[in-house]
Write a protein that holds these residues in place. Structure first.
Motif, PDB file in Angstrom:
ATOM      1  N   ARG A 827       0.767  -0.716  -0.208  1.00 40.67           N
ATOM      2  CA  ARG A 827       0.229  -0.134   0.288  1.00 40.67           C
ATOM      3  C   ARG A 827       0.459   1.401   0.255  1.00 40.67           C
ATOM      4  O   ARG A 827       0.512   2.354  -1.109  1.00 40.67           O
ATOM      5  CB  ARG A 827      -1.054   0.450   0.949  1.00 40.67           C
ATOM      6  CG  ARG A 827      -2.166   0.944   1.629  1.00 40.67           C
ATOM      7  CD  ARG A 827      -2.552   0.841   0.102  1.00 40.67           C
ATOM      8  NE  ARG A 827      -3.125   2.610  -0.420  1.00 40.67           N
ATOM      9  CZ  ARG A 827      -3.999   3.175  -1.247  1.00 40.67           C
ATOM     10  NH1 ARG A 827      -3.879   2.640  -2.158  1.00 40.67           N
ATOM     11  NH2 ARG A 827      -4.521   3.835  -1.466  1.00 40.67           N
ATOM     12  N   VAL A 831       0.902   4.001  -2.871  1.00 42.17           N
ATOM     13  CA  VAL A 831       0.406   5.618  -2.427  1.00 42.17           C
ATOM     14  C   VAL A 831       2.035   7.180  -3.030  1.00 42.17           C
ATOM     15  O   VAL A 831       1.482   7.469  -3.366  1.00 42.17           O
ATOM     16  CB  VAL A 831       0.663   6.187  -1.128  1.00 42.17           C
ATOM     17  CG1 VAL A 831       0.819   7.474  -0.235  1.00 42.17           C
ATOM     18  CG2 VAL A 831      -0.542   5.445   0.021  1.00 42.17           C
ATOM     19  N   LEU A 858       0.534  15.298   2.545  1.00 36.51           N
ATOM     20  CA  LEU A 858      -0.909  13.965   2.239  1.00 36.51           C
ATOM     21  C   LEU A 858      -1.901  14.349   2.567  1.00 36.51           C
ATOM     22  O   LEU A 858      -1.456  14.588   4.076  1.00 36.51           O
ATOM     23  CB  LEU A 858       0.221  12.770   2.547  1.00 36.51           C
ATOM     24  CG  LEU A 858       0.882  12.223   1.214  1.00 36.51           C
ATOM     25  CD1 LEU A 858       1.645  11.044   1.770  1.00 36.51           C
ATOM     26  CD2 LEU A 858       0.255  12.028  -0.351  1.00 36.51           C
ATOM     27  N   ALA A 860      -4.703  11.718   4.063  1.00 38.66           N
ATOM     28  CA  ALA A 860      -5.504  10.778   3.605  1.00 38.66           C
ATOM     29  C   ALA A 860      -6.263   9.691   4.580  1.00 38.66           C
ATOM     30  O   ALA A 860      -6.480  10.418   6.019  1.00 38.66           O
ATOM     31  CB  ALA A 860      -4.053   9.627   4.116  1.00 38.66           C
ATOM     32  N   ASP A 864      -5.186   4.232   4.851  1.00 40.76           N
ATOM     33  CA  ASP A 864      -4.608   4.790   5.001  1.00 40.76           C
ATOM     34  C   ASP A 864      -3.240   5.646   5.809  1.00 40.76           C
ATOM     35  O   ASP A 864      -2.023   5.784   6.039  1.00 40.76           O
ATOM     36  CB  ASP A 864      -4.389   5.285   3.663  1.00 40.76           C
ATOM     37  CG  ASP A 864      -4.823   4.632   2.019  1.00 40.76           C
ATOM     38  OD1 ASP A 864      -4.129   3.848   2.423  1.00 40.76           O
ATOM     39  OD2 ASP A 864      -4.789   5.318   1.037  1.00 40.76           O
ATOM     40  N   LEU A 868       0.873   5.897   7.217  1.00 37.45           N
ATOM     41  CA  LEU A 868       1.420   6.165   6.202  1.00 37.45           C
ATOM     42  C   LEU A 868       2.311   7.044   7.928  1.00 37.45           C
ATOM     43  O   LEU A 868       3.427   7.294   8.203  1.00 37.45           O
ATOM     44  CB  LEU A 868       1.454   7.431   5.647  1.00 37.45           C
ATOM     45  CG  LEU A 868       0.511   6.975   4.529  1.00 37.45           C
ATOM     46  CD1 LEU A 868       0.098   8.050   3.392  1.00 37.45           C
ATOM     47  CD2 LEU A 868       2.271   6.557   3.446  1.00 37.45           C
ATOM     48  N   LEU A 892      -7.365   9.948  -0.577  1.00 34.58           N
ATOM     49  CA  LEU A 892      -6.005  10.114  -0.638  1.00 34.58           C
ATOM     50  C   LEU A 892      -6.006  10.980  -1.356  1.00 34.58           C
ATOM     51  O   LEU A 892      -6.082  11.336  -2.663  1.00 34.58           O
ATOM     52  CB  LEU A 892      -5.238   8.525  -1.051  1.00 34.58           C
ATOM     53  CG  LEU A 892      -3.247   8.575  -1.667  1.00 34.58           C
ATOM     54  CD1 LEU A 892      -3.752   8.771   0.202  1.00 34.58           C
ATOM     55  CD2 LEU A 892      -3.340   7.554  -1.571  1.00 34.58           C
TER      56      LEU A 892
END
Length: 941
Positions: A827, A831, A858, A860, A864, A868, A892
């Motif tokens: 994943r 990204v 970012l 998300a 996600d 991250l 995202l």
């Protein structure tokens, strides 16, 4: 203050003696020489003592002429499979072989020395020629990087193997499969010998068709059969054939007992034709016709008709009786087949079934293709040249109803590419179905056909469609003619009674005696033996056979005297079957076929557990490579220009289950693929050049997470690779390896790793963690590529290996893949791909240059965001940006802006703290710490 420090020298820049350019054409011959001088193959055997064996039995190439690219493909495929099994931990043996007897060598000798050589002279010159050819081919095979028992290959002309073949022949006789018969067999005028099914290929041939009328010898009997009181005109049966040359040897006519036949009244007489073909025949003859009566073919059985050329008026009486046979059909022609039993298997079977004795069969065509000199009308003519003469004779006799020239598929000799015929000759056969020989003492429990078909069911096929092909060939093949009328081959050591033609009662004992003689002095020794020396007082009553066993018996029996260990002690200790036979798909009718029949005849099973077939080498347009077309790729020239490694990679990258395309453009693409793999390997070697696993390896639990992921991905990839190797697949391996090098490594892991490898302290945990992963990946990768990129793998192994050859090793024991870790980083990579896409869009505007000049924000969603966020500060290293911020969002999303910070001279990151240390105004705080302080802490990347 001015900082004049050379910060480039403070980086851990990669360094390796492994060159960027392989310089393969110059360096490969040296490696081959080293392998030979060091006895590498023997050392590999020593490294696998006691391990389970894997046997790929070599289908022997013919010892005649320089190798071509088809040879190269075949040998490289075998080499890759053997090496893959060697790395799997097997004692993977490979003893190369050569087929040495047979007609092509005799032809070569005759071209050079003429056709009047004695048998002894032909054999001596043939043996010397084959020896010379083997030496040349062996050097070429070794140049391709093929490892094997080159010091002791097997050759069918070795005395021990010639003797072993005779002992195998004796065993086939003992089991009741061998008999002598006068049967029509394929005959090649250029070979001057019979041919087996294996030696036949089909090609178009132009032939003259002819409809020929045979006059009724007893018109009253014909009228009665049709239920008529009498016939008002001359009546004729009309046959149709494409072999005009067989008409002079006609001895019968065949009609189908169940087919409807008509008596047709025409201006050329009353004609008997298949009822369903009357209209077509009338159109072909240009006649009008009226059907007078019809009947079933069975009512015409036994009636006689006069030969159209050898009739009473010509002074030669020959009548052709009607025999009923199912193979006469109304598919084409006239529904009536003329029968020349010497020149057709069905004709022969029909005539002999109706009482025609072998000694009464007309067989005027000689071995060179001419009619016997004393044969009426056509004596001395070659059959192909006789066709127009025969047509003229039939016209003159008023018996030719029609003729035309057609092109049709016709059997040809696969050596000479010339048309062959069926020709009756006294030959030795191996029977496929029921029967028993005179010397049977251990009769096989089933017919050879039954046993062979059952054995096919127990064999693995690669690709699977080979099974149906071989099955159909075995199911439908006739008996195997194994005798040849030549000099250079293993003798059939029989003595035949001069009157009866029967074998000497001591034949089985003589076979043993012959094998012993041949084992000591070769086939030449048997040639010099006289009947008196073997038979004593019986000699005057017997004739010594001069026939030889056909060459397919030579190669087909090698399992018996090579795999059983008489050739090389201990070669195979787990049974006489090979694990694999591998050849081109044409060998379903060749070596696979003959080996299967002989093994089933001798030991009731196949000599192999698996059969692998590959296609032919073709050009980019799909045309088979050939000298005549000038579209071939010469392996010797490619070796000199690009290197054998490129041929190996081309073979590995090709789907061998079909034809294998190659030309200069295709090889150029292979060169590019090789460079990409080599460059990846060079990066790995360069960045581990100061790494000693004994001192510097980081325990698995202390590795940074991305390093653990890289190893998990390598383990996952290795499982895929080994699964392909298990079923002998290479092109998916090459394709996946290229993707792995470019995407998993080059575009992701190595791209991220560069900063940590170059900028952190040389002995830091961060760098050693990366090197630990890289070292393990390098070790694994060398093993993955070693079966096909053998030279390159060995070259690199000299730098990182702990043994004399990578082929003494087994595949790396990588840690079990962590599925959760793989999913997480999969994943993260997705990204990262999105971020790179957005950075590239901004780069096209000129706002940023490298990704390090970009700041990323970012957004998300929860899942996600959690993945991250866990990376913390290491997120920017994964994205290769100077800053990376993370915030919650519905989906995202990526925002990219140029950095306003200063670029660090050493690491090239854009940082607000560049110059925070006055002593080093061009460095960021991270570099200052890595150089002069405790060093940065990296957890994930």
């Amino acid at each position: 203050m001015t900082d004049t420090t050379d910060y480039r020298s403070t980086l851990n820049l990669p360094d390796t003696p492994f060159p960027m350019r392989g310089d393969l054409p110059k360096r490969e011959p040296g490696w081959v020489k080293d392998w030979n001088e060091q006895g590498l193959y023997k050392r590999l055997r020593a490294a696998r003592v006691g391990r389970p064996k894997f046997i790929l039995h070599d289908g022997p190439p013919y010892a005649n002429g320089q190798i071509h690219m088809g040879h190269a493909v075949n040998k490289i495929l075998k080499d890759m499979i053997v090496k893959a099994r060697q790395l799997e931990g097997f004692d993977a043996l490979y003893v190369p072989g050569w087929d040495c007897h047979g007609l092509p060598i005799e032809n070569a000798i005759e071209k050079k020395f003429g056709r009047k050589l004695s048998r002894d002279d032909m054999q001596a010159k043939s043996r010397a020629f084959a020896t010379e050819q083997i030496a040349q081919q062996m050097a070429d095979f070794q140049r391709l990087g093929v490892l094997g028992e080159w010091d002791h290959p097997y050759k069918t002309m070795d005395f021990a193997n010639e003797a072993g073949e005779l002992r195998a022949f004796k065993r086939v006789i003992e089991r009741g499969f061998v008999y002598r018969g006068l049967k029509p067999v394929y005959w090649c005028f250029d070979c001057g010998s019979s041919l087996a099914e294996f030696e036949i290929e089909y090609a178009d041939k132009k032939s003259d068709t002819l409809d020929v009328a045979f006059k009724a010898h007893d018109p009253a009997a014909l009228a009665a059969a049709f239920g008529l009181p009498s016939l008002s005109k001359d009546a004729f049966v009309v046959i149709w054939t494409t072999t005009a040359w067989t008409i002079p040897a006609n001895q019968a006519l065949n009609l189908n007992p169940e087919l409807e036949y008509a008596l047709v009244d025409t201006e050329r007489g009353l004609l008997v034709l298949a009822a369903s073909l009357v209209d077509k025949c009338m159109a072909r003859y240009g006649l009008q016709g009226q059907v007078l009566a019809t009947l079933k073919g069975e009512k015409l059985g036994g009636l006689e008709f006069e030969h159209p050329l050898y009739d009473v008026d010509a002074g030669y009486r020959r009548l052709a009786p009607v025999y009923l046979a199912d193979y006469a059909t109304a598919d084409d022609g006239t529904g009536i087949v003329h029968s020349a039993p010497a020149y057709g298997l069905e004709d022969y079977n029909s005539c002999t079934a109706h009482g025609v004795r072998n000694e009464d069969i007309l067989n005027p065509v000689q071995g060179n293709g001419t009619y016997a000199d004393d044969f009426p009308l056509f004596g001395g003519l070659h059959i192909w040249k006789a066709v127009p003469v025969i047509l003229d004779a039939l016209k003159a006799a008023g018996r030719l109803m029609a003729t035309e020239t057609i092109s049709h598929s016709y059997p040809h000799c696969w050596r000479h590419k010339t048309p062959v015929i069926y020709r009756a000759a006294a030959q030795w056969f191996i029977r496929m179905d029921e029967g028993e020989g005179v010397f049977t003492k251990d009769k096989a429990p089933r017919t050879l056909r039954q046993t062979a078909l059952a054995a096919i069911e127990q064999t693995g096929f690669y690709p699977e469609n080979g099974k149906a092909r071989l099955h159909d060939m075995i199911a439908n093949r006739p008996d195997w003619c194994i005798s040849r009328q030549r000099s250079w081959g293993v003798p059939i050591p029989f003595f035949l009674h001069r009157d009866s033609g029967e074998l000497h009662p001591r034949t089985m004992e003589i076979l043993d005696q012959a094998a012993d003689i041949v084992e000591k002095g070769g086939i030449e020794a048997w040639s010099r033996v006289t009947a008196e020396e073997i038979l004593g007082a019986d000699a005057a009553q017997y004739t010594k056979s001069t026939d030889i066993l056909e060459v397919w018996f030579d190669s087909g029996s090698t399992f018996w005297h090579v795999l059983r260990g008489t050739h090389a002690p201990g070669f195979h200790e787990q049974g006489p079957e090979a694990d694999l036979y591998l050849e081109g798909h044409d060998q379903h009718r060749g070596w696979f076929h003959s080996s299967l029949l002989l093994s089933c005849a001798i030991q009731d099973r196949a000599p192999y557990r698996g059969l692998l077939t590959h296609g032919f080498t073709v050009d980019s347009q799909g045309r088979k490579m050939s000298k005549s077309l000038g579209n071939g790729i010469d392996p010797q020239e490619v070796n000199k220009k690009l290197g054998a490694e490129i041929i190996r990679l081309w073979v590995a990258a090709s789907d061998y289950s079909g034809d294998i395309a190659g030309d200069d453009k295709i090889l150029a693409r292979v060169v590019d693929a090789y460079r990409r793999i080599r460059n990846t390997l060079r990066f790995l070697l360069a960045n581990t050049s100061d790494f000693d696993p004994a001192q510097h390896a980081v325990p698995a639990e202390q590795l940074l997470e991305i390093d653990r992921y890289a190893l998990a991905r390598a383990a996952q990839f290795q499982a895929e690779i080994l699964a392909h190797y298990q079923v002998y697949e290479f092109h998916p391996v090459v394709a996946k390896l290229q993707v792995y090098c470019s995407e998993d490594l080059g575009a992701f892991y190595l791209d991220i790793l560069k900063d940590r490898l170059y900028t952190t302290a040389a002995g830091s945990l961060a760098r050693r963690s990366a090197q630990t992963a890289l070292w393990q990946i390098t070790q694994a990768m060398l093993r993955w590529m070693a079966p096909f990129l053998s030279f390159t793998a060995e070259e690199a192994w000299k730098l990182v290996g702990d043994s004399e050859s990578i082929f003494t090793q087994t595949y790396s024991a990588l840690p079990q893949p962590d599925e959760a870790l793989l999913a997480k980083w999969s994943r993260i990579r997705a990204v990262r791909d999105l971020v790179n896409k957005e950075i590239e869009a901004v780069r096209t505007t000129g706002a940023v240059g490298s990704s390090l000049q970009a700041n990323v924000v970012l957004s998300a969603a929860a899942d996600d965001h959690a993945v991250l966020a866990a990376l913390g500060e290491d997120l920017r290293f994964v994205l290769i940006t100077s800053k990376a911020a993370l915030q919650p969002g519905a989906e995202l999303a990526v925002q990219v802006t140029p950095s306003s910070d200063t670029k660090c001279e050493r690491c090239w990151h854009y940082r607000a703290d560049v110059g925070s240390d006055a002593a080093h105004p061009t460095l960021c705080g991270r570099c200052t710490s890595n150089l002069f302080g405790a060093g940065e802490t990296r957890t994930f990347a």
